[in-house]
Design a protein around this motif. Structure first.
Motif, short mmCIF file in Angstrom:
data_model
loop_
_atom_site.label_atom_id
_atom_site.label_comp_id
_atom_site.label_asym_id
_atom_site.label_seq_id
_atom_site.Cartn_x
_atom_site.Cartn_y
_atom_site.Cartn_z
N CYS A 189 0.84 -1.20 0.00
CA CYS A 189 0.00 0.00 0.00
C CYS A 189 0.88 1.25 0.00
O CYS A 189 1.83 1.35 0.76
CB CYS A 189 -0.91 -0.02 1.23
SG CYS A 189 -1.88 1.49 1.43
N ILE A 190 0.56 2.20 -0.88
CA ILE A 190 1.33 3.45 -0.96
C ILE A 190 0.57 4.62 -0.34
O ILE A 190 0.93 5.78 -0.52
CB ILE A 190 1.73 3.77 -2.42
CG1 ILE A 190 0.49 3.85 -3.32
CG2 ILE A 190 2.73 2.74 -2.93
CD1 ILE A 190 0.78 4.41 -4.72
N LEU A 191 -0.52 4.33 0.38
CA LEU A 191 -1.30 5.33 1.11
C LEU A 191 -1.81 6.44 0.19
O LEU A 191 -1.85 7.62 0.57
CB LEU A 191 -0.48 5.93 2.26
CG LEU A 191 -0.07 4.93 3.35
CD1 LEU A 191 0.85 5.59 4.37
CD2 LEU A 191 -1.29 4.34 4.06
N CYS A 192 -2.20 6.05 -1.00
CA CYS A 192 -2.70 7.04 -1.96
C CYS A 192 -4.11 7.51 -1.63
O CYS A 192 -4.57 8.53 -2.13
CB CYS A 192 -2.67 6.46 -3.36
SG CYS A 192 -3.83 5.09 -3.61
N LYS A 193 -4.82 6.72 -0.83
CA LYS A 193 -6.20 7.02 -0.41
C LYS A 193 -7.22 6.92 -1.56
O LYS A 193 -8.34 7.39 -1.42
CB LYS A 193 -6.30 8.41 0.25
CG LYS A 193 -5.51 8.51 1.53
CD LYS A 193 -5.86 9.75 2.29
CE LYS A 193 -4.90 10.85 2.00
NZ LYS A 193 -5.07 12.06 2.77
N LEU A 194 -6.85 6.32 -2.66
CA LEU A 194 -7.83 6.15 -3.73
C LEU A 194 -8.98 5.26 -3.27
O LEU A 194 -10.15 5.54 -3.53
CB LEU A 194 -7.18 5.57 -4.98
CG LEU A 194 -6.37 6.54 -5.84
CD1 LEU A 194 -5.58 5.81 -6.90
CD2 LEU A 194 -7.28 7.58 -6.48
N CYS A 195 -8.67 4.19 -2.55
CA CYS A 195 -9.74 3.29 -2.07
C CYS A 195 -10.59 3.99 -1.02
O CYS A 195 -11.80 3.77 -0.95
CB CYS A 195 -9.16 1.99 -1.53
SG CYS A 195 -8.04 2.18 -0.12
N VAL A 196 -9.97 4.84 -0.21
CA VAL A 196 -10.71 5.58 0.82
C VAL A 196 -11.73 6.49 0.15
O VAL A 196 -12.92 6.51 0.50
CB VAL A 196 -9.74 6.42 1.70
CG1 VAL A 196 -10.51 7.23 2.72
CG2 VAL A 196 -8.71 5.53 2.36
N ARG A 197 -11.27 7.22 -0.87
CA ARG A 197 -12.17 8.16 -1.57
C ARG A 197 -13.20 7.41 -2.41
O ARG A 197 -14.36 7.81 -2.48
CB ARG A 197 -11.33 9.10 -2.44
CG ARG A 197 -10.64 10.19 -1.62
CD ARG A 197 -9.73 11.02 -2.50
NE ARG A 197 -8.48 10.33 -2.74
CZ ARG A 197 -7.72 10.50 -3.81
NH1 ARG A 197 -8.09 11.31 -4.77
NH2 ARG A 197 -6.58 9.85 -3.94
N ALA A 198 -12.78 6.33 -3.05
CA ALA A 198 -13.72 5.56 -3.88
C ALA A 198 -14.84 4.99 -3.02
O ALA A 198 -16.02 5.04 -3.38
CB ALA A 198 -12.99 4.45 -4.62
N SER A 199 -14.50 4.46 -1.88
CA SER A 199 -15.51 3.86 -1.00
C SER A 199 -16.46 4.92 -0.46
O SER A 199 -17.66 4.70 -0.34
CB SER A 199 -14.83 3.11 0.15
OG SER A 199 -15.78 2.40 0.90
N HIS A 200 -15.92 6.09 -0.16
CA HIS A 200 -16.74 7.18 0.38
C HIS A 200 -17.57 7.86 -0.71
O HIS A 200 -18.79 7.98 -0.59
CB HIS A 200 -15.84 8.21 1.06
CG HIS A 200 -16.57 9.40 1.58
ND1 HIS A 200 -17.37 9.35 2.70
CD2 HIS A 200 -16.67 10.68 1.12
CE1 HIS A 200 -17.92 10.53 2.91
NE2 HIS A 200 -17.51 11.36 1.96
N GLU A 201 -16.89 8.29 -1.78
CA GLU A 201 -17.54 9.15 -2.78
C GLU A 201 -18.40 8.37 -3.77
O GLU A 201 -19.42 8.88 -4.22
CB GLU A 201 -16.47 9.92 -3.57
CG GLU A 201 -15.66 10.88 -2.73
CD GLU A 201 -14.49 11.49 -3.51
OE1 GLU A 201 -14.57 11.59 -4.75
OE2 GLU A 201 -13.48 11.84 -2.87
N VAL A 202 -17.97 7.18 -4.15
CA VAL A 202 -18.68 6.43 -5.19
C VAL A 202 -19.52 5.31 -4.59
O VAL A 202 -20.70 5.17 -4.90
CB VAL A 202 -17.68 5.86 -6.23
CG1 VAL A 202 -18.41 5.05 -7.30
CG2 VAL A 202 -16.87 6.98 -6.87
N ASP A 203 -18.92 4.50 -3.72
CA ASP A 203 -19.65 3.34 -3.17
C ASP A 203 -20.57 3.73 -2.01
O ASP A 203 -21.49 2.98 -1.68
CB ASP A 203 -18.66 2.27 -2.69
CG ASP A 203 -17.72 1.82 -3.81
OD1 ASP A 203 -18.15 1.81 -4.97
OD2 ASP A 203 -16.55 1.50 -3.50
N GLY A 204 -20.29 4.89 -1.39
CA GLY A 204 -21.11 5.32 -0.26
C GLY A 204 -21.01 4.40 0.94
O GLY A 204 -21.98 4.21 1.69
N LYS A 205 -19.83 3.81 1.16
CA LYS A 205 -19.69 2.82 2.23
C LYS A 205 -18.69 3.20 3.33
O LYS A 205 -18.78 2.71 4.44
CB LYS A 205 -19.23 1.49 1.62
CG LYS A 205 -20.29 0.79 0.79
CD LYS A 205 -19.78 -0.59 0.41
CE LYS A 205 -20.85 -1.38 -0.35
NZ LYS A 205 -20.36 -2.71 -0.72
#
Ligand code: SF4
Length: 233
Positions: free
Chosen positions: A150-166
């Protein structure tokens, strides 16, 4: 008359509110990046998109292209030897902080970190490796998580919040102890609402979030970055 700035001498039009990255990408230019995604909000985490901006008054500053608004008359130095040399240093730091052993990683050939390192001409590591020992989370039925990559890019953090709503993911800890955390009662991926069809399941630019039982399915020569270097995508 539309606004524009210069990127390595090329005129790039922009809309009000555009970042340098947004306008450059829309016009078909490559600005090296790891933590930026066209579908997600800004982060500024990786700093790989750092450019040198000379504004209309002649003031010069370094700025992350993904978080800096375009302004009329800016002259932006992007793919210069100096900027790419800084990017090589950033990439080398990412490589030694984690366990990025590409020959045994199934993301090889499809990895944005690896492809960007090739693009920047990164050769051997220049810093001492950290060799972290972070447990792999294989608790989910179809996906697994290897935080050593993990490179701590936060893409998964933002994707889960902004797109998946989870809000499945977040970043916890500080400094070298910063790490990805999973929002579930046990902290395990298998106990979260994460699903293989989530945008967060496919957005990881490296080999940290991967589907189970599907490794090495694309032959060498046909992988994403075998076909064209990242700068020509
Ligand atoms: S798991 Fe992947 S997408 Fe999430 S922060 Fe780490 S590198 Fe980025």
């Amino acid at each position: 008359m539309s606004n524009s700035f210069q990127l390595d001498g090329a005129e790039v039009p922009f809309e009000p509110g555009d970042t340098l990255m947004q306008a450059a990408r829309r016009a078909g230019h490559y600005v090296p990046h790891l933590c930026w995604h066209e579908r997600l909000g800004q982060s500024g985490a990786c700093r790989v998109c750092t450019v040198e901006v000379t504004d209309a008054k002649g003031h010069v500053r370094k700025a992350a292209a993904c978080t800096t608004r375009a302004a009329p008359g800016d002259r932006v130095a992007n793919r210069t030897p100096e900027r790419d040399a800084d990017r090589r240093l950033l990439l080398q730091m990412l490589f030694v902080e984690g366990n990025h052993f590409c020959p045994s990683c199934e993301k090889s050939g499809n990895c944005l970190l690896q492809a960007t390192a090739y693009e920047m001409g990164m050769l051997g590591p220049q810093f001492e490796e950290f060799y972290p020992h972070r447990p792999v989370d294989a608790s989910h039925p179809t996906m697994w998580l290897d935080l050593n990559r993990c490179i701590l890019c936060k893409l998964c953090v933002r994707a889960s919040h902004e797109v998946d709503g989870k809000d499945v993911f977040a970043i916890g800890g500080h400094g070298i102890g910063a790490h990805l955390i999973v929002n579930s009662p046990t902290g395990k991926l298998g106990d979260s609402s994460f699903a293989e069809g989530d945008f967060a399941a496919s957005v990881c630019p490296v080999g940290a979030i991967l589907p189970k039982r599907r490794g090495f399915v694309v032959p060498i020569g046909q992988r994403r970055f075998d076909k064209a270097p990242v700068s020509e995508e």
